[in-house]
Design a protein around this motif. Sequence first.
Motif, short mmCIF file in Angstrom:
data_model
loop_
_atom_site.label_atom_id
_atom_site.label_comp_id
_atom_site.label_asym_id
_atom_site.label_seq_id
_atom_site.Cartn_x
_atom_site.Cartn_y
_atom_site.Cartn_z
N LEU A 71 0.85 -1.19 0.00
CA LEU A 71 0.00 0.00 0.00
C LEU A 71 0.89 1.24 0.00
O LEU A 71 1.77 1.37 0.84
N VAL A 72 0.65 2.15 -0.95
CA VAL A 72 1.39 3.41 -1.03
C VAL A 72 0.43 4.55 -0.74
O VAL A 72 -0.49 4.81 -1.52
N LEU A 73 0.63 5.22 0.38
CA LEU A 73 -0.20 6.36 0.75
C LEU A 73 0.53 7.63 0.31
O LEU A 73 1.54 8.02 0.92
N GLY A 74 0.05 8.25 -0.75
CA GLY A 74 0.71 9.41 -1.33
C GLY A 74 1.52 8.99 -2.55
O GLY A 74 2.71 8.71 -2.45
N VAL A 75 0.87 8.94 -3.71
CA VAL A 75 1.52 8.42 -4.91
C VAL A 75 2.37 9.48 -5.60
O VAL A 75 3.49 9.21 -6.04
N ALA A 76 1.86 10.71 -5.70
CA ALA A 76 2.50 11.78 -6.48
C ALA A 76 2.83 11.25 -7.88
O ALA A 76 1.99 10.65 -8.53
N GLY A 77 4.07 11.43 -8.34
CA GLY A 77 4.44 10.96 -9.67
C GLY A 77 4.75 9.48 -9.75
O GLY A 77 4.95 8.93 -10.83
N GLY A 78 4.81 8.83 -8.59
CA GLY A 78 4.97 7.38 -8.56
C GLY A 78 6.40 6.88 -8.60
O GLY A 78 6.64 5.74 -9.00
N GLU A 101 -6.22 14.79 -7.59
CA GLU A 101 -6.55 14.23 -8.90
C GLU A 101 -5.68 14.81 -10.00
O GLU A 101 -5.35 14.11 -10.97
N LYS A 102 -5.25 16.06 -9.86
CA LYS A 102 -4.36 16.66 -10.86
C LYS A 102 -3.01 15.94 -10.88
O LYS A 102 -2.43 15.73 -11.95
N VAL A 103 -2.54 15.54 -9.73
CA VAL A 103 -1.28 14.80 -9.63
C VAL A 103 -1.41 13.44 -10.31
O VAL A 103 -0.49 12.99 -11.01
N ILE A 104 -2.55 12.77 -10.14
CA ILE A 104 -2.77 11.48 -10.80
C ILE A 104 -2.71 11.66 -12.31
O ILE A 104 -2.09 10.85 -13.03
N ASP A 105 -3.33 12.70 -12.83
CA ASP A 105 -3.31 12.96 -14.27
C ASP A 105 -1.88 13.18 -14.76
O ASP A 105 -1.48 12.64 -15.82
N LEU A 106 -1.08 13.94 -14.02
CA LEU A 106 0.31 14.18 -14.40
C LEU A 106 1.13 12.90 -14.35
O LEU A 106 1.97 12.65 -15.22
N ALA A 107 0.88 12.09 -13.32
CA ALA A 107 1.62 10.83 -13.18
C ALA A 107 1.35 9.89 -14.35
O ALA A 107 2.25 9.22 -14.86
N ASN A 108 0.10 9.84 -14.79
CA ASN A 108 -0.25 8.98 -15.93
C ASN A 108 0.30 9.53 -17.23
O ASN A 108 0.80 8.78 -18.08
N LYS A 109 0.23 10.84 -17.41
CA LYS A 109 0.65 11.45 -18.67
C LYS A 109 2.16 11.48 -18.83
O LYS A 109 2.70 11.16 -19.90
N HIS A 110 2.88 11.85 -17.79
CA HIS A 110 4.32 12.07 -17.90
C HIS A 110 5.16 10.89 -17.42
O HIS A 110 6.33 10.78 -17.81
N PHE A 111 4.59 10.03 -16.56
CA PHE A 111 5.36 8.92 -16.01
C PHE A 111 4.73 7.55 -16.28
O PHE A 111 5.22 6.54 -15.80
N GLN A 112 3.62 7.55 -17.02
CA GLN A 112 2.97 6.32 -17.50
C GLN A 112 2.64 5.32 -16.39
O GLN A 112 2.81 4.10 -16.56
N LYS A 117 0.78 -2.81 -14.80
CA LYS A 117 -0.35 -3.73 -14.71
C LYS A 117 -0.71 -4.13 -13.28
O LYS A 117 -1.88 -4.41 -12.99
N ASN A 118 0.27 -4.19 -12.39
CA ASN A 118 -0.03 -4.64 -11.02
C ASN A 118 -0.29 -3.47 -10.07
O ASN A 118 -0.25 -3.62 -8.85
N LEU A 119 -0.57 -2.29 -10.64
CA LEU A 119 -0.85 -1.09 -9.85
C LEU A 119 -2.29 -0.65 -10.00
O LEU A 119 -2.82 -0.56 -11.10
N ASN A 120 -2.92 -0.35 -8.86
CA ASN A 120 -4.26 0.22 -8.85
C ASN A 120 -4.20 1.53 -8.07
O ASN A 120 -3.93 1.53 -6.87
N ILE A 121 -4.40 2.66 -8.76
CA ILE A 121 -4.39 3.97 -8.10
C ILE A 121 -5.82 4.37 -7.77
O ILE A 121 -6.70 4.35 -8.64
N ILE A 122 -6.03 4.74 -6.53
CA ILE A 122 -7.36 5.14 -6.06
C ILE A 122 -7.32 6.61 -5.66
O ILE A 122 -6.46 7.01 -4.85
#
Length: 221
Positions: A71-78, A101-112, A117-122
Amino acid sequence: MFKKIISYFYPIQLYKTTSEISKTLEITLVNGQIVLDSLNTNYSYGSLQRILRKGLQSIGFENIKSLQHILVLGVAGGSVIKTLVDEIGYTGKITGIELDEKVIDLANKHFQLNKIKNLNIIHHEAFEFVLKTKLKYDLIIVDIFQDTAMPGFLFENFFQHRLTEIVTANGYILFNTMILNDHDNARNKAYISFFKPEKYNVWTLPRVEEHNELILINRKK
């Protein structure tokens, strides 16, 4: 390629935005690497990745590879997730909790991160998630900052107690903290005193990248 070379001499800002939670967010190319920063601190990759890598090394990479659920509490860019997957070769389940939610969008866009596959971000508030979850985790990584500030609930006994309820026997808690003054130092000492030595092994990695202190807790079987 040209920007990458120039970034070894001075940082190149690639993208800048704001969010209600994190305020200023910047994607910057530094020393050939893309990093995520807030106004005053590194959020992901860069120094933060080095800090949390040291914590994971202290637990042991081979030990981590055998765990079932992290469990990772605080994902940021991952960045810690990338360390788990790319460097350690962890293939178990990873659940990431991120409030911004803005950080999640940046993490997906810039850091993929959305390609892991084994990650679930909530998208959720960490306190509420920890309060409600019915699962147990072999490793809980706590890395929650709003710029340089740490939310007060992280140091409340109720939250600490709840973490001990959801970590497995022989499981680990890795808590990244920032020490900027004597008050922060006393706060960390009080936090550590919560974990009684007959039930937990506790150790610290102080002054990692100057201002960070990692607190590591291992729940005894």
